[in-house]
Design an enzyme around this catalytic site. Structure first.
Site, mmCIF file in Angstrom:
data_model
loop_
_atom_site.group_PDB
_atom_site.id
_atom_site.type_symbol
_atom_site.label_atom_id
_atom_site.label_comp_id
_atom_site.label_asym_id
_atom_site.label_seq_id
_atom_site.Cartn_x
_atom_site.Cartn_y
_atom_site.Cartn_z
ATOM 1 N N LYS A 138 1.484 4.252 -2.836
ATOM 2 C CA LYS A 138 1.250 5.679 -2.586
ATOM 3 C C LYS A 138 2.545 6.467 -2.840
ATOM 4 O O LYS A 138 2.505 7.557 -3.409
ATOM 5 C CB LYS A 138 0.763 5.917 -1.152
ATOM 6 C CG LYS A 138 -0.634 5.415 -0.859
ATOM 7 C CD LYS A 138 -1.742 6.110 -1.646
ATOM 8 C CE LYS A 138 -1.963 7.542 -1.225
ATOM 9 N NZ LYS A 138 -3.172 8.128 -1.885
ATOM 10 N N TYR B 170 0.838 -1.212 0.000
ATOM 11 C CA TYR B 170 0.000 0.000 0.000
ATOM 12 C C TYR B 170 0.867 1.254 0.000
ATOM 13 O O TYR B 170 0.739 2.119 -0.873
ATOM 14 C CB TYR B 170 -0.943 0.012 1.214
ATOM 15 C CG TYR B 170 -1.475 1.404 1.515
ATOM 16 C CD1 TYR B 170 -2.362 2.032 0.657
ATOM 17 C CD2 TYR B 170 -1.063 2.098 2.662
ATOM 18 C CE1 TYR B 170 -2.827 3.327 0.916
ATOM 19 C CE2 TYR B 170 -1.524 3.379 2.931
ATOM 20 C CZ TYR B 170 -2.396 3.993 2.050
ATOM 21 O OH TYR B 170 -2.846 5.268 2.308
HETATM 22 P P1 NAD Z 1 -11.310 4.647 1.452
HETATM 23 O O1 NAD Z 1 -10.779 3.292 1.124
HETATM 24 O O2 NAD Z 1 -12.306 4.800 2.546
HETATM 25 O O3 NAD Z 1 -11.975 5.286 0.153
HETATM 26 C C1 NAD Z 1 -11.390 5.192 -1.118
HETATM 27 C C2 NAD Z 1 -12.423 5.669 -2.138
HETATM 28 O O4 NAD Z 1 -11.807 5.603 -3.447
HETATM 29 C C3 NAD Z 1 -13.674 4.791 -2.211
HETATM 30 O O5 NAD Z 1 -14.827 5.594 -2.309
HETATM 31 C C4 NAD Z 1 -13.482 3.980 -3.463
HETATM 32 O O6 NAD Z 1 -14.700 3.578 -4.078
HETATM 33 C C5 NAD Z 1 -12.691 4.942 -4.332
HETATM 34 N N1 NAD Z 1 -11.877 4.248 -5.353
HETATM 35 C C6 NAD Z 1 -11.031 3.204 -5.153
HETATM 36 N N2 NAD Z 1 -10.481 2.832 -6.321
HETATM 37 C C7 NAD Z 1 -10.973 3.679 -7.265
HETATM 38 C C8 NAD Z 1 -10.773 3.818 -8.660
HETATM 39 N N3 NAD Z 1 -9.955 2.983 -9.338
HETATM 40 N N4 NAD Z 1 -11.409 4.808 -9.309
HETATM 41 C C9 NAD Z 1 -12.243 5.648 -8.647
HETATM 42 N N5 NAD Z 1 -12.492 5.554 -7.331
HETATM 43 C C10 NAD Z 1 -11.858 4.583 -6.651
HETATM 44 O O7 NAD Z 1 -10.034 5.543 1.699
HETATM 45 P P2 NAD Z 1 -9.808 6.747 2.743
HETATM 46 O O8 NAD Z 1 -9.391 6.188 4.030
HETATM 47 O O9 NAD Z 1 -10.946 7.675 2.650
HETATM 48 O O10 NAD Z 1 -8.509 7.420 2.096
HETATM 49 C C11 NAD Z 1 -8.640 8.413 1.074
HETATM 50 C C12 NAD Z 1 -7.245 8.866 0.654
HETATM 51 O O11 NAD Z 1 -6.567 9.396 1.790
HETATM 52 C C13 NAD Z 1 -6.370 7.736 0.127
HETATM 53 O O12 NAD Z 1 -5.640 8.239 -0.971
HETATM 54 C C14 NAD Z 1 -5.454 7.394 1.287
HETATM 55 O O13 NAD Z 1 -4.217 6.924 0.816
HETATM 56 C C15 NAD Z 1 -5.310 8.740 1.968
HETATM 57 N N6 NAD Z 1 -5.052 8.718 3.410
HETATM 58 C C16 NAD Z 1 -5.863 7.991 4.263
HETATM 59 C C17 NAD Z 1 -5.630 8.044 5.630
HETATM 60 C C18 NAD Z 1 -6.501 7.273 6.602
HETATM 61 O O14 NAD Z 1 -6.182 7.224 7.792
HETATM 62 N N7 NAD Z 1 -7.609 6.669 6.179
HETATM 63 C C19 NAD Z 1 -4.580 8.819 6.134
HETATM 64 C C20 NAD Z 1 -3.766 9.537 5.255
HETATM 65 C C21 NAD Z 1 -4.033 9.483 3.891
HETATM 66 O O1 DAU Z 2 -0.920 6.606 8.514
HETATM 67 C C1 DAU Z 2 -1.903 6.828 7.549
HETATM 68 C C2 DAU Z 2 -2.495 5.505 7.130
HETATM 69 O O2 DAU Z 2 -3.272 5.041 8.220
HETATM 70 C C3 DAU Z 2 -3.334 5.590 5.854
HETATM 71 O O3 DAU Z 2 -2.504 5.936 4.791
HETATM 72 C C4 DAU Z 2 -4.033 4.258 5.555
HETATM 73 O O4 DAU Z 2 -4.896 4.398 4.453
HETATM 74 C C5 DAU Z 2 -4.824 3.854 6.774
HETATM 75 O O5 DAU Z 2 -5.399 2.581 6.556
HETATM 76 C C6 DAU Z 2 -3.941 3.822 8.026
HETATM 77 O O6 DAU Z 2 -2.986 2.731 7.973
HETATM 78 P P1 DAU Z 2 -2.684 1.810 9.272
HETATM 79 O O7 DAU Z 2 -2.155 0.519 8.786
HETATM 80 O O8 DAU Z 2 -1.903 2.555 10.294
HETATM 81 O O9 DAU Z 2 -4.202 1.676 9.819
HETATM 82 P P2 DAU Z 2 -5.048 0.458 10.403
HETATM 83 O O10 DAU Z 2 -6.321 1.039 10.929
HETATM 84 O O11 DAU Z 2 -5.132 -0.689 9.469
HETATM 85 O O12 DAU Z 2 -4.157 -0.004 11.649
HETATM 86 C C7 DAU Z 2 -3.820 0.901 12.688
HETATM 87 C C8 DAU Z 2 -2.947 0.155 13.676
HETATM 88 O O13 DAU Z 2 -3.753 -0.855 14.328
HETATM 89 C C9 DAU Z 2 -1.801 -0.611 13.023
HETATM 90 O O14 DAU Z 2 -0.679 -0.566 13.881
HETATM 91 C C10 DAU Z 2 -2.319 -2.042 12.910
HETATM 92 C C11 DAU Z 2 -3.226 -2.170 14.118
HETATM 93 N N1 DAU Z 2 -4.383 -3.085 13.946
HETATM 94 C C12 DAU Z 2 -5.198 -2.905 12.886
HETATM 95 C C13 DAU Z 2 -6.283 -3.728 12.679
HETATM 96 C C14 DAU Z 2 -7.179 -3.529 11.475
HETATM 97 C C15 DAU Z 2 -4.643 -4.072 14.910
HETATM 98 O O15 DAU Z 2 -3.901 -4.210 15.896
HETATM 99 N N2 DAU Z 2 -5.720 -4.880 14.703
HETATM 100 C C16 DAU Z 2 -6.549 -4.764 13.627
HETATM 101 O O16 DAU Z 2 -7.506 -5.562 13.495
#
Ligand code: NAD
Ligand code: DAU
Length: 342
Positions: A160, A156
């Site tokens: 990115k 992942y």
């Molecule tokens: P998410 O998985 O909840 O949502 C992703 C969205 O993108 C969905 O609506 C999905 O349908 C759409 N999508 C996926 N593939 C696609 C494609 N090929 N064409 C068009 N749409 C598509 O993700 P999120 O957690 O909302 O993250 C959004 C962005 O922010 C991502 O780029 C992620 O890397 C970044 N980000 C997330 C976090 C976090 O903690 N969730 C933190 C920092 C950055």
């Molecule tokens: O730091 C930003 C990123 O944060 C984003 O870019 C990603 O899209 C987002 O998914 C997130 O990544 P993480 O891997 O940090 O998030 P996640 O919620 O999957 O996990 C958070 C922490 O919790 C990580 O240390 C793994 C742990 N974890 C996660 C899951 C799903 C557990 O211990 N148990 C679990 O079941």
């Protein structure tokens, strides 16, 4: 200034929060929302915008140039310049460990297709929403700055990182008007229950076991999603073109602390916690130095963890129907493949 913004991934967790925020805070702007509606995309998040002429949803995939062009055509129909905020991505580390290819397709190929179309249209500004995970993992001390070398560790984060470098190449080679944001872990309404906080809330609410990876001492820097969206809006409106901005919450905690706070918030016992086999290649610690965006753009998080975790727990309690609907058959199959052998 009135704007038209093409948002990609605007039906996902952060994207839908951003679209809802724009509709409320910039009501004269037009929004075109391009989303493929993968398992993570949910139009139900945007119900409150139904019938609003300034929000147009385009069901399409960023890896298909014809879909991207369709979205730009919709944006051009509003007249005036178009900006892009690019959220669309495969976003879950555990899924990327099961299979990396969809991550390369959407995050790398899709981003290049979007960049090419954006250059052809001559967009005013492009905000690429990236992640702190591109910097890799920290030891017990120190922070990620914008100058930290890119050392991504998962499929992942590497996909990115590749997308960040493609945006950088467009800036450098074509003077493309882009900014890159790199944010820490978000939490809040509409997050798909595969990520730590909503997964733990959902399981604990049903008295199911809470799978904590490894020793539970991996540290993340948690930011309420509304604060992230406000930071992206600040970059869209005021960010210096060509710059990277880190975004973080000054809110580092080990996972086990978060899980115990959720249990306390729900009034559930700690006996639900189960330590399970660790995530392969699990990054130990993320922590953000957000000094640049604070100094240059005047952004700061408005929500403390003490305020926003209870808000988040309450949102999931009040939206149990939403949760039940997103945890459909496909999610249950994923859950079984992810956790059965742990
Ligand atoms: P998410 O998985 O909840 O949502 C992703 C969205 O993108 C969905 O609506 C999905 O349908 C759409 N999508 C996926 N593939 C696609 C494609 N090929 N064409 C068009 N749409 C598509 O993700 P999120 O957690 O909302 O993250 C959004 C962005 O922010 C991502 O780029 C992620 O890397 C970044 N980000 C997330 C976090 C976090 O903690 N969730 C933190 C920092 C950055
Ligand atoms: O730091 C930003 C990123 O944060 C984003 O870019 C990603 O899209 C987002 O998914 C997130 O990544 P993480 O891997 O940090 O998030 P996640 O919620 O999957 O996990 C958070 C922490 O919790 C990580 O240390 C793994 C742990 N974890 C996660 C899951 C799903 C557990 O211990 N148990 C679990 O079941």
């Amino acid at each position: 200034m009135k704007r038209t913004v093409l948002v990609t991934g605007g039906a996902g967790f952060i994207g839908s929060n951003f679209v809802l925020m724009l509709a409320a805070q910039r009501p004269d702007w037009n929004i075109v929302n391009l989303d493929a509606l993968t398992y993570a995309g949910n139009l139900e998040n945007l119900k409150s915008l139904e019938g609003r002429p300034s929000h147009v949803f385009v069901h399409g995939d960023i890896t298909r140039p014809e879909d991207v062009n369709r979205a730009f055509d919709a944006a051009k129909r509003f007249g005036g310049p178009v900006s892009v905020v690019h959220f669309a991505a495969e976003s879950h580390v555990d899924r990327s460990i099961l299979s990396g290819l969809p991550f390369v397709q959407t995050n790398v190929v899709g981003t290049q297709i979007l960049l090419d179309a954006s250059r052809a249209v001559g967009v005013e500004r492009f905000v690429h929403v990236s992640t702190d995970e591109v910097y890799g993992s920290l030891g017990a001390t120190g922070f990620f700055t914008e100058d930290t070398p890119i050392q991504s560790n998962s499929p992942y984060s590497s996909s990115k990182a590749a997308s960040d470098l493609l945006v950088r190449a467009a800036i450098h080679t074509h003077h493309f008007p882009a900014c890159i944001t790199r944010c820490s872990n978000n939490y809040g309404p509409y997050q798909f229950p595969e990520k730590l906080i909503p997964l733990m809330i959902a399981n604990a609410s049903e008295d199911k076991s809470l799978p904590v990876y490894g020793d539970g001492m991996n540290v993340r820097d948690w930011l309420y999603v509304v604060d992230h969206c406000e930071a992206i809006l600040a970059v869209l409106e005021k960010g210096r073109l060509g710059e990277v901005y880190n975004i973080g919450g000054h809110n580092e905690h080990p996972n086990i602390f978060i899980v115990k706070r959720i249990l306390a918030g729900l009034g559930k016992p700690e006996s639900l916690i189960h330590y399970v086999k660790d995530r392969p290649g699990h990054d130990r610690r993320y922590a953000i130095d957000a000094g640049k965006i604070e100094r240059e753009l005047g952004w700061r998080p408005r929500y403390s963890f003490e305020q926003a975790l209870p808000l988040t727990i309450r949102w999931y309690q009040e939206n149990s129907d939403w949760l039940a609907r997103v945890r459909n058959g496909a999610y249950r199959a994923y859950y079984a493949s992810q956790y059965a052998a742990r």
